[in-house]
Design a protein around this motif. Structure first.
Motif, PDB file in Angstrom:
ATOM      1  N   LYS A 193      -8.270  33.306   2.783  1.00  0.00           N
ATOM      2  CA  LYS A 193      -6.833  33.155   2.490  1.00  0.00           C
ATOM      3  C   LYS A 193      -6.110  34.498   2.497  1.00  0.00           C
ATOM      4  O   LYS A 193      -4.941  34.568   2.866  1.00  0.00           O
ATOM      5  N   CYS A 194      -6.767  35.544   2.035  1.00  0.00           N
ATOM      6  CA  CYS A 194      -6.118  36.846   1.857  1.00  0.00           C
ATOM      7  C   CYS A 194      -5.502  37.336   3.169  1.00  0.00           C
ATOM      8  O   CYS A 194      -6.145  37.303   4.213  1.00  0.00           O
ATOM      9  N   ILE A 195      -4.236  37.783   3.080  1.00  0.00           N
ATOM     10  CA  ILE A 195      -3.554  38.328   4.252  1.00  0.00           C
ATOM     11  C   ILE A 195      -3.412  39.851   4.150  1.00  0.00           C
ATOM     12  O   ILE A 195      -2.702  40.479   4.920  1.00  0.00           O
ATOM     13  N   GLY A 196      -4.060  40.416   3.151  1.00  0.00           N
ATOM     14  CA  GLY A 196      -4.100  41.876   3.033  1.00  0.00           C
ATOM     15  C   GLY A 196      -2.792  42.514   2.625  1.00  0.00           C
ATOM     16  O   GLY A 196      -2.513  43.655   2.986  1.00  0.00           O
ATOM     17  N   CYS A 197      -1.991  41.801   1.837  1.00  0.00           N
ATOM     18  CA  CYS A 197      -0.677  42.345   1.478  1.00  0.00           C
ATOM     19  C   CYS A 197      -0.790  43.558   0.549  1.00  0.00           C
ATOM     20  O   CYS A 197       0.120  44.364   0.460  1.00  0.00           O
ATOM     21  N   GLY A 198      -1.882  43.668  -0.170  1.00  0.00           N
ATOM     22  CA  GLY A 198      -2.114  44.854  -0.999  1.00  0.00           C
ATOM     23  C   GLY A 198      -1.490  44.799  -2.380  1.00  0.00           C
ATOM     24  O   GLY A 198      -1.597  45.753  -3.151  1.00  0.00           O
ATOM     25  N   LEU A 199      -0.861  43.678  -2.698  1.00  0.00           N
ATOM     26  CA  LEU A 199      -0.198  43.584  -4.000  1.00  0.00           C
ATOM     27  C   LEU A 199      -1.206  43.652  -5.155  1.00  0.00           C
ATOM     28  O   LEU A 199      -0.969  44.304  -6.166  1.00  0.00           O
ATOM     29  N   CYS A 200      -2.321  43.015  -4.988  1.00  0.00           N
ATOM     30  CA  CYS A 200      -3.312  43.003  -6.081  1.00  0.00           C
ATOM     31  C   CYS A 200      -3.878  44.400  -6.325  1.00  0.00           C
ATOM     32  O   CYS A 200      -4.091  44.796  -7.474  1.00  0.00           O
ATOM     33  N   SER A 237      -9.755  46.106  -4.696  1.00  0.00           N
ATOM     34  CA  SER A 237      -9.695  47.186  -3.711  1.00  0.00           C
ATOM     35  C   SER A 237      -9.689  46.541  -2.330  1.00  0.00           C
ATOM     36  O   SER A 237     -10.021  45.358  -2.169  1.00  0.00           O
ATOM     37  N   MET A 238      -9.279  47.339  -1.335  1.00  0.00           N
ATOM     38  CA  MET A 238      -9.226  46.805   0.019  1.00  0.00           C
ATOM     39  C   MET A 238     -10.531  47.101   0.736  1.00  0.00           C
ATOM     40  O   MET A 238     -11.056  48.219   0.683  1.00  0.00           O
ATOM     41  N   ASP A 239     -11.047  46.111   1.438  1.00  0.00           N
ATOM     42  CA  ASP A 239     -12.234  46.293   2.257  1.00  0.00           C
ATOM     43  C   ASP A 239     -11.843  46.824   3.630  1.00  0.00           C
ATOM     44  O   ASP A 239     -10.673  46.780   4.019  1.00  0.00           O
ATOM     45  N   THR A 281      -8.963  42.965   4.031  1.00  0.00           N
ATOM     46  CA  THR A 281      -8.732  42.006   2.960  1.00  0.00           C
ATOM     47  C   THR A 281      -9.220  42.607   1.643  1.00  0.00           C
ATOM     48  O   THR A 281     -10.002  43.556   1.626  1.00  0.00           O
ATOM     49  N   ALA A 282      -8.729  42.030   0.554  1.00  0.00           N
ATOM     50  CA  ALA A 282      -9.064  42.572  -0.759  1.00  0.00           C
ATOM     51  C   ALA A 282     -10.394  42.029  -1.251  1.00  0.00           C
ATOM     52  O   ALA A 282     -10.883  40.987  -0.807  1.00  0.00           O
ATOM     53  N   THR A 283     -10.958  42.768  -2.188  1.00  0.00           N
ATOM     54  CA  THR A 283     -12.159  42.303  -2.868  1.00  0.00           C
ATOM     55  C   THR A 283     -12.037  42.649  -4.343  1.00  0.00           C
ATOM     56  O   THR A 283     -11.307  43.571  -4.709  1.00  0.00           O
ATOM     57  N   GLN A 337       0.776  36.588  -8.712  1.00  0.00           N
ATOM     58  CA  GLN A 337       1.725  37.142  -7.735  1.00  0.00           C
ATOM     59  C   GLN A 337       1.223  37.070  -6.286  1.00  0.00           C
ATOM     60  O   GLN A 337       2.019  37.180  -5.359  1.00  0.00           O
ATOM     61  N   CYS A 338      -0.068  36.927  -6.088  1.00  0.00           N
ATOM     62  CA  CYS A 338      -0.592  36.902  -4.714  1.00  0.00           C
ATOM     63  C   CYS A 338       0.161  35.841  -3.903  1.00  0.00           C
ATOM     64  O   CYS A 338       0.200  34.678  -4.294  1.00  0.00           O
ATOM     65  N   PRO A 339       0.753  36.223  -2.778  1.00  0.00           N
ATOM     66  CA  PRO A 339       1.612  35.299  -2.032  1.00  0.00           C
ATOM     67  C   PRO A 339       0.867  34.115  -1.420  1.00  0.00           C
ATOM     68  O   PRO A 339       1.485  33.102  -1.108  1.00  0.00           O
ATOM     69  N   VAL A 340      -0.434  34.245  -1.247  1.00  0.00           N
ATOM     70  CA  VAL A 340      -1.180  33.134  -0.637  1.00  0.00           C
ATOM     71  C   VAL A 340      -2.196  32.529  -1.615  1.00  0.00           C
ATOM     72  O   VAL A 340      -3.075  31.763  -1.221  1.00  0.00           O
ATOM     73  N   GLU A 341      -2.048  32.880  -2.882  1.00  0.00           N
ATOM     74  CA  GLU A 341      -2.916  32.339  -3.929  1.00  0.00           C
ATOM     75  C   GLU A 341      -4.400  32.475  -3.586  1.00  0.00           C
ATOM     76  O   GLU A 341      -5.178  31.535  -3.715  1.00  0.00           O
ATOM     77  N   ALA A 342      -4.751  33.669  -3.125  1.00  0.00           N
ATOM     78  CA  ALA A 342      -6.141  33.905  -2.722  1.00  0.00           C
ATOM     79  C   ALA A 342      -7.030  34.311  -3.891  1.00  0.00           C
ATOM     80  O   ALA A 342      -8.253  34.341  -3.754  1.00  0.00           O
ATOM     81  N   ILE A 343      -6.399  34.633  -5.040  1.00  0.00           N
ATOM     82  CA  ILE A 343      -7.174  35.149  -6.165  1.00  0.00           C
ATOM     83  C   ILE A 343      -7.414  34.046  -7.185  1.00  0.00           C
ATOM     84  O   ILE A 343      -6.477  33.372  -7.602  1.00  0.00           O
ATOM     85  N   SER A 344      -8.656  33.887  -7.552  1.00  0.00           N
ATOM     86  CA  SER A 344      -8.951  32.973  -8.651  1.00  0.00           C
ATOM     87  C   SER A 344      -9.557  33.763  -9.800  1.00  0.00           C
ATOM     88  O   SER A 344     -10.229  34.768  -9.601  1.00  0.00           O
TER      89      SER A 344
HETATM   90 FE1  F3S Z   1      -4.873  39.604  -0.454  1.00  0.00          FE
HETATM   91 FE2  F3S Z   1      -3.415  38.402  -2.221  1.00  0.00          FE
HETATM   92 FE3  F3S Z   1      -4.413  40.738  -2.736  1.00  0.00          FE
HETATM   93  S1  F3S Z   1      -3.055  38.448  -0.042  1.00  0.00           S
HETATM   94  S2  F3S Z   1      -4.509  41.763  -0.761  1.00  0.00           S
HETATM   95  S3  F3S Z   1      -5.554  38.884  -2.411  1.00  0.00           S
HETATM   96  S4  F3S Z   1      -2.445  39.995  -3.378  1.00  0.00           S
END
Ligand code: F3S
Length: 65
Positions: A9-16, A25-27, A31-33, A53-60
């Protein structure tokens, strides 16, 4: 408490990583990890904020972990 990033799901926006660098952190793949260990208490609120806040709700968040 632990956090997980769904890399499909992560689009790598970097908000997290901006909101909670202690946990996210970014891989190299863009994408984030999340750290694979319990989140330090003083970073829990920021981690929850990142999940909200993640725009694609990739974080649980697993509160019990
Ligand atoms: Fe990815 Fe969401 Fe973070 S899109 S970079 S997990 S804020």
């Amino acid at each position: 408490m632990k956090a997980y990033v769904d890399k499909d799901k992560c689009i790598g926006c970097g908000l997290c990583t901006d909101l909670c660098p202690e946990v996210f952190s970014m891989d190299d793949d863009g994408t984030a990890t999340a750290i694979d260990e319990p989140i330090p208490e003083d970073a829990e609120d920021a981690a929850r904020e990142a999940a909200e806040q993640c725009p694609v709700e990739a974080i649980s968040i697993d509160e019990e972990d």
